[in-house]
Scaffold this motif. Structure first.
Motif, PDB file in Angstrom:
ATOM      1  N   VAL A  22      22.376   1.957  26.026  1.00 49.78           N
ATOM      2  CA  VAL A  22      23.536   2.153  25.150  1.00 49.78           C
ATOM      3  C   VAL A  22      24.824   1.843  25.901  1.00 49.78           C
ATOM      4  CG1 VAL A  22      24.881   3.907  23.924  1.00 49.78           C
ATOM      5  CG2 VAL A  22      22.398   3.785  23.594  1.00 49.78           C
ATOM      6  N   ASN A  27      22.101  -1.122  20.646  1.00 51.41           N
ATOM      7  CA  ASN A  27      21.911  -0.130  19.600  1.00 51.41           C
ATOM      8  C   ASN A  27      20.432   0.241  19.551  1.00 51.41           C
ATOM      9  OD1 ASN A  27      24.575  -0.128  18.917  1.00 51.41           O
ATOM     10  ND2 ASN A  27      24.345  -1.273  17.019  1.00 51.41           N
ATOM     11  N   ASP A  29      17.287   2.252  17.653  1.00 48.94           N
ATOM     12  CA  ASP A  29      16.697   2.918  16.496  1.00 48.94           C
ATOM     13  C   ASP A  29      15.439   3.633  16.967  1.00 48.94           C
ATOM     14  OD1 ASP A  29      18.181   2.060  13.902  1.00 48.94           O
ATOM     15  OD2 ASP A  29      17.938   0.185  15.012  1.00 48.94           O
ATOM     16  N   GLY A  66      25.315   5.219  19.581  1.00 49.06           N
ATOM     17  CA  GLY A  66      24.454   4.047  19.569  1.00 49.06           C
ATOM     18  C   GLY A  66      22.996   4.334  19.293  1.00 49.06           C
ATOM     19  N   GLU A 221      22.974  -4.644  16.590  1.00 45.55           N
ATOM     20  CA  GLU A 221      22.964  -4.020  15.272  1.00 45.55           C
ATOM     21  C   GLU A 221      21.853  -2.982  15.180  1.00 45.55           C
ATOM     22  OE1 GLU A 221      24.369  -7.239  11.975  1.00 45.55           O
ATOM     23  OE2 GLU A 221      22.362  -7.527  12.790  1.00 45.55           O
ATOM     24  N   HIS A 222      22.122  -1.924  14.422  1.00 47.72           N
ATOM     25  CA  HIS A 222      21.048  -1.053  13.970  1.00 47.72           C
ATOM     26  C   HIS A 222      20.343  -1.723  12.788  1.00 47.72           C
ATOM     27  CE1 HIS A 222      21.936   2.456  16.424  1.00 47.72           C
ATOM     28  NE2 HIS A 222      23.216   2.306  16.151  1.00 47.72           N
TER      29      HIS A 222
END
Length: 232
Positions: A22, A27, A29, A66, A221-222
């Motif tokens: 991060v 990012n 998930d 993040g 991007e997430h």
């Protein structure tokens, strides 16, 4: 995947590595399963809401850190076994009840779902839609092998594809450059080769640095940020 608080499969093991990623702009998930077994002398499944909140709350001390958390099945992680097929074989009613329980947890994004073992049958997808899910996260290799042929062309959910899971699915720099996308999955599990180890993290950083060195713009991007109108 599979960030739990068991010693051999622990959220605490990977958090320092995630923090380092991060700090570099990545990012993250995180996909977290829910029902764990008690110690062997008490083998019944359980959900302990207070314990779960206590585990994940520190991750959200900074809401812009993040990291986002998403559901990853119900009985996926259990003592000495991994339940990979619950979204293939259990009834829609049973699974909808389990998913409804998951929906009550705080701090979670409840719009992205990754089924255990990347496996799901088409009859379950309307259940996800009813509960407000927007995106189903799956494995591109299984798509290419035909696992999702029964629903991928008419699924109303967005379909997100994980491309790499090193070393089991190694990076292909040429393919990354051609597709313009790098979606990679690691596990929080020290018995798996694709555990999020410092070595695997360094390899990922090296790939991104190589892409930058070749003049590519890197946008992190997430899954929830992806424009699925242009996503392949």
């Amino acid at each position: 995947d599979d960030a739990t608080w068991r010693p051999h499969q622990s959220i605490w093991t990977v958090l320092p590595i995630i923090d380092s990623l991060v700090a570099r702009g990545f990012n993250i998930d995180m996909f977290i399963p829910y029902a764990l077994r008690r110690p062997p002398e008490k083998m019944e499944y359980f959900i302990n809401t207070d314990s779960f909140i206590g585990i994940i709350k520190p991750i959200f001390a900074n809401p812009n850190n993040g990291i986002r958390l998403h559901p990853h099945g119900y009985n996926h992680c259990a003592e000495n076994i991994s339940v990979n097929d619950e979204f293939l074989h259990e009834s829609c009613d049973v699974l909808e009840t389990k998913l409804s329980k998951i929906q009550r947890y705080p701090y979670l994004d409840k719009t992205v779902f990754r089924p255990p073992g990347w496996k799901i049958r088409p009859e379950i997808i309307p259940c996800l839609e009813r509960l407000g899910y927007k995106t189903l996260a799956l494995l591109r290799r299984y798509r290419d092998q035909g696992m999702y042929d029964s629903f991928k062309d008419d699924c109303l959910l967005n379909l997100h594809w994980c491309d790499y899971s090193p070393p089991d699915i190694s990076f292909d720099l040429g393919q990354i450059e051609e597709s313009g996308r790098l979606d990679v999955t690691y596990h929080a599990a020290n018995f798996l080769k694709n555990d999020l180890t410092p070595e695997n993290a360094r390899e990922l950083i090296s790939i991104v640095d190589t892409l930058k060195g070749r003049g590519h713009e890197i946008i992190f991007e997430h899954i929830t940020d992806i424009d699925f109108n242009t996503y392949g």
